[in-house]
Design a protein around this motif. Structure first.
Motif, mmCIF file in Angstrom:
data_model
loop_
_atom_site.group_PDB
_atom_site.id
_atom_site.type_symbol
_atom_site.label_atom_id
_atom_site.label_comp_id
_atom_site.label_asym_id
_atom_site.label_seq_id
_atom_site.Cartn_x
_atom_site.Cartn_y
_atom_site.Cartn_z
ATOM 1 N N PHE A 82 0.883 -16.138 13.436
ATOM 2 C CA PHE A 82 1.225 -16.371 14.837
ATOM 3 C C PHE A 82 0.243 -17.360 15.470
ATOM 4 N N PHE A 83 -1.043 -17.103 15.281
ATOM 5 C CA PHE A 83 -2.055 -17.979 15.888
ATOM 6 C C PHE A 83 -2.166 -19.305 15.141
ATOM 7 N N GLY A 84 -1.950 -19.284 13.812
ATOM 8 C CA GLY A 84 -1.995 -20.521 13.051
ATOM 9 C C GLY A 84 -0.925 -21.504 13.485
ATOM 10 N N THR A 85 0.265 -20.990 13.780
ATOM 11 C CA THR A 85 1.359 -21.850 14.244
ATOM 12 C C THR A 85 1.000 -22.531 15.559
ATOM 13 N N ILE A 86 0.467 -21.766 16.481
ATOM 14 C CA ILE A 86 0.132 -22.316 17.806
ATOM 15 C C ILE A 86 -1.003 -23.332 17.702
ATOM 16 N N MET A 87 -2.055 -22.996 16.957
ATOM 17 C CA MET A 87 -3.204 -23.900 16.854
ATOM 18 C C MET A 87 -2.839 -25.197 16.146
ATOM 19 N N PHE A 99 -3.315 -29.270 16.931
ATOM 20 C CA PHE A 99 -4.129 -30.059 16.004
ATOM 21 C C PHE A 99 -3.355 -31.255 15.461
ATOM 22 N N THR A 100 -2.141 -31.011 14.986
ATOM 23 C CA THR A 100 -1.393 -32.089 14.341
ATOM 24 C C THR A 100 -0.935 -33.153 15.331
ATOM 25 N N ALA A 101 -0.730 -32.772 16.595
ATOM 26 C CA ALA A 101 -0.344 -33.763 17.597
ATOM 27 C C ALA A 101 -1.441 -34.807 17.786
ATOM 28 N N ARG A 102 -2.702 -34.399 17.572
ATOM 29 C CA ARG A 102 -3.818 -35.315 17.787
ATOM 30 C C ARG A 102 -4.315 -35.953 16.492
ATOM 31 N N PHE A 103 -4.357 -35.165 15.397
ATOM 32 C CA PHE A 103 -4.996 -35.650 14.169
ATOM 33 C C PHE A 103 -4.021 -35.965 13.046
ATOM 34 N N GLY A 104 -2.750 -35.690 13.223
ATOM 35 C CA GLY A 104 -1.773 -36.109 12.235
ATOM 36 C C GLY A 104 -1.320 -35.001 11.297
ATOM 37 N N ARG A 105 -0.239 -35.316 10.571
ATOM 38 C CA ARG A 105 0.369 -34.343 9.663
ATOM 39 C C ARG A 105 -0.471 -34.180 8.393
ATOM 40 N N ARG A 106 -0.949 -35.282 7.873
ATOM 41 C CA ARG A 106 -1.638 -35.277 6.583
ATOM 42 C C ARG A 106 -2.895 -34.420 6.618
ATOM 43 N N LEU A 121 -10.585 -7.161 2.944
ATOM 44 C CA LEU A 121 -9.217 -7.528 2.568
ATOM 45 C C LEU A 121 -8.399 -7.872 3.803
ATOM 46 N N TYR A 122 -8.529 -7.066 4.859
ATOM 47 C CA TYR A 122 -7.839 -7.377 6.112
ATOM 48 C C TYR A 122 -8.243 -8.762 6.629
ATOM 49 N N ALA A 123 -9.553 -9.026 6.599
ATOM 50 C CA ALA A 123 -10.049 -10.314 7.098
ATOM 51 C C ALA A 123 -9.473 -11.469 6.286
ATOM 52 N N GLY A 124 -9.447 -11.305 4.961
ATOM 53 C CA GLY A 124 -8.892 -12.352 4.111
ATOM 54 C C GLY A 124 -7.424 -12.593 4.384
ATOM 55 N N ARG A 125 -6.665 -11.519 4.593
ATOM 56 C CA ARG A 125 -5.244 -11.671 4.904
ATOM 57 C C ARG A 125 -5.037 -12.395 6.233
ATOM 58 N N ALA A 126 -5.851 -12.073 7.227
ATOM 59 C CA ALA A 126 -5.721 -12.730 8.535
ATOM 60 C C ALA A 126 -6.052 -14.209 8.445
ATOM 61 N N VAL A 127 -7.124 -14.562 7.712
ATOM 62 C CA VAL A 127 -7.501 -15.971 7.564
ATOM 63 C C VAL A 127 -6.423 -16.731 6.796
ATOM 64 N N SER A 128 -5.916 -16.131 5.705
ATOM 65 C CA SER A 128 -4.817 -16.772 4.971
ATOM 66 C C SER A 128 -3.605 -16.968 5.880
ATOM 67 N N GLY A 129 -3.377 -16.006 6.776
ATOM 68 C CA GLY A 129 -2.262 -16.128 7.701
ATOM 69 C C GLY A 129 -2.365 -17.345 8.604
ATOM 70 N N LEU A 130 -3.578 -17.675 9.010
ATOM 71 C CA LEU A 130 -3.760 -18.898 9.805
ATOM 72 C C LEU A 130 -3.241 -20.107 9.045
ATOM 73 N N GLY A 186 0.749 -19.858 8.588
ATOM 74 C CA GLY A 186 1.436 -20.202 9.827
ATOM 75 C C GLY A 186 1.386 -21.694 10.113
ATOM 76 N N ALA A 187 0.214 -22.291 9.893
ATOM 77 C CA ALA A 187 0.078 -23.735 10.099
ATOM 78 C C ALA A 187 0.972 -24.506 9.149
ATOM 79 N N ALA A 188 1.008 -24.098 7.864
ATOM 80 C CA ALA A 188 1.836 -24.794 6.878
ATOM 81 C C ALA A 188 3.319 -24.631 7.176
ATOM 82 N N SER A 189 3.728 -23.442 7.621
ATOM 83 C CA SER A 189 5.138 -23.199 7.910
ATOM 84 C C SER A 189 5.631 -24.053 9.062
ATOM 85 N N MET A 190 4.739 -24.420 9.969
ATOM 86 C CA MET A 190 5.109 -25.268 11.093
ATOM 87 C C MET A 190 5.036 -26.750 10.727
ATOM 88 N N LEU A 191 4.071 -27.106 9.874
ATOM 89 C CA LEU A 191 3.728 -28.514 9.661
ATOM 90 C C LEU A 191 4.483 -29.165 8.522
#
Length: 524
Positions: A63-68, A72-79, A106-115, A118-123
């Motif tokens: 959820f947060f990865g998608t928003i962030m 990010f990509t609007a300013r620094f690009g897709r690549r 394990l919870y922390a790792g799952r949350a970080v991977s989620g960022l 989410g970013a990849a699913s949007m980008l």
């Protein structure tokens, strides 16, 4: 125009889909492996809660990865966005692999991977659509969707193979599939370094010379090539128009009277997709198969692998052969009815003929419920799986499209989190009623589709205002399931007078066009 550089670029974006699919698929089977439950202290009193937490922390990060990433990509690009997303994902995967007993790590790792997920699913699909030639954009979009389904299927079979082939005495049964997350993440990072930045993004940022150079490289064409020059000019004109109509646009415009109906419909569609029950099966298929009568971890993991194959095959059949011919409204309506029927059958049979305690093989009732699960998968894969993403991307005004699409993705992940958190607890507390709940949800979804969801296939984006001019609910004259019916000042608009989108005109049958035009003429 069609060359190995283009296909390597597309393959890089599809690795993002593989990452997305694998990470959402493997964890539901991994938590069913006995060595995983032993290492992290799962027992009957905490199992449902811990399973829900492990799965849901990924969605929270998404959820947060998608928003962030949208900012990010609007300013620094897709690549570079893809490179950062893959790097963040792999950091999370490493945190998951290095722990053997610390559930909080394990919870922390799952949350970080989620960022990263989410970013990849949007980008990645955005990048793919921007570099693909118009003639094969649909096919490359299909390839991205296939990579997601393939990743889910691959994760199921890797979990099954590790549970069968590795010793339960150590940690390898669950650490190997968890460690394999690093592979698509690393491939996406390496690929992002070598691919070219999106020409469309460069034009939007004012770097048109670099945009032309990158387009020439990807197409392997000379700058003076007529076809390439036409494509480049189309990109420039499209971006100029987009910048013109979106100048000064703010998020608050989503809630203006002329926009909020479509925003609300898009929001509800993404909620409906999550409450169809599909993610209950994607994340907890082994658990659900055990509940309906498959005994043993190995049997449930094998059935889950077959579920992944069914989902992949039928999703591809729809995307390749039916996506444009069937339109939007009809598949969503029939899909909801079919999914409701299968879920209700499972719930009723499970209530009347529950699996016998201590049974060594599934009963005929259990086999029937397993068949219903696969039929649900077929219905979803040919309706509510692929269609909502297309629908919500085409109904919004150009001026606020980016805000609305980002909201749709965030909605998806937010309610994905809710479902993944609720299901294991529901299966433990209300049992067969969980399937009845999803059956009732899908019946309500069918009603929503019939009275609210307009057919958009073949309608130019400029005419969406007329399509949604009747408010949240459609007029009775718009209830036809197979053709778009536009309303202009309370009357049916003549299709012949509308500039239908050429690439989607196959979504309307010619007899429908003629009959609607005749109706308009008679009214006049």
């Amino acid at each position: 125009m069609f060359n190995y550089r283009l296909y390597l670029t597309a393959a890089t974006a599809c690795v993002g889909g593989l990452l997305f699919g694998y990470d959402t698929g493997f964890i539901g089977s991994a938590v069913q492996i006995e060595s995983f439950q032993r290492d992290f202290g799962l027992n009957p009193s905490n199992m449902a809660n811990v399973k829900g937490n492990i799965v849901a922390t990924l969605q929270a990060g998404c959820f947060f990865g998608t928003i962030m990433m949208a900012f990010f990509t609007a300013r620094f690009g897709r690549r570079w966005g893809m490179a950062i997303a893959s790097l963040v994902f792999d950091i999370g995967a490493i945190l998951q692999v290095i722990t053997t007993h610390d559930i909080n790590l394990l919870y922390a790792g799952r949350a970080v991977s989620g960022l990263g997920v989410g970013a990849a699913s949007m980008l990645t699909p955005t990048y793919l659509s921007e570099v693909a030639p118009r003639r094969i954009r649909g096919k490359l979009g299909t390839a991205y969707g296939f990579s997601i389904f393939f990743g889910i299927m691959l994760s199921y079979w890797i979990d099954y193979g590790c549970e069968q082939g590795l010793s339960p005495e150590g940690h390898d049964q669950w650490r190997v599939p968890m460690g394999l997350q690093l592979v698509p993440g690393a491939l996406l990072f390496v690929g992002a370094i070598f691919i070219k930045e999106s020409p469309r993004w460069l034009v939007k940022r004012g770097n048109r010379e670099k945009a032309l150079d990158n387009l020439c490289f990807i197409r392997m064409a000379h700058p003076e090539d007529a076809e390439l020059q036409q494509e480049y000019q189309d990109i420039c004109m499209s971006i100029d128009e987009e910048l013109r109509v979106s100048h000064g646009a703010t998020i608050s415009e989503m809630f203006l009277p002329q926009n909020r109906i479509r925003v609300l419909i898009g929001f509800v569609i993404m909620v409906c997709q999550q409450f169809s029950g599909t993610n209950a099966l994607t994340y907890y298929a082994p658990l659900l198969f055990q509940k309906i009568g498959l005994t043993g971890t190995s049997s449930s993991l094998f059935a889950t692998g077959v579920y992944g194959i069914v989902k992949t095959v039928f999703s591809m059949l729809f995307l390749l052969f039916l996506a444009e011919r069937a339109g939007r409204r009809l598949p969503m309506f029939i899909g909801a009815i079919s999914m409701s029927s299968t879920m209700l059958v499972i719930g009723i049979v499970l209530a009347c003929k529950p699996p016998a305690a201590g049974a060594t093989s599934p009963s005929s009732a259990s086999i029937g419920m397993i068949v219903m699960v696969y039929l649900f998968c077929v219905a979803y894969s040919m309706s509510w799986g692929p269609v909502p993403f297309t629908y919500v991307s085409e109904i919004y005004p150009n001026r606020i499209r980016e805000y609305c699409v980002a909201m749709g993705l965030a909605t998806q992940w937010a309610f994905n989190y809710c479902v993944s958190r609720i299901v294991p607890v529901a299966m433990d507390t209300i049992g067969w009623r969980t399937f009845l709940m999803f059956g009732i949800f899908n019946a309500a979804i069918a009603v929503f589709v019939f009275f609210v969801v307009r057919e958009t296939s073949g309608v130019a984006l400029e005419h969406m205002d007329s399509l949604f001019s009747t408010g949240f609910f459609m007029k009775p004259k718009q209830w036809n399931l197979r053709k778009p019916i536009l309303i202009d000042n309370g009357e049916v608009a003549g299709v012949a007078d509308l500039e239908l989108d050429a690439k989607n005109v196959r979504g309307i049958h010619m007899e429908d066009v003629e009959s609607q035009s005749s109706l308009s003429t008679n009214r006049k």
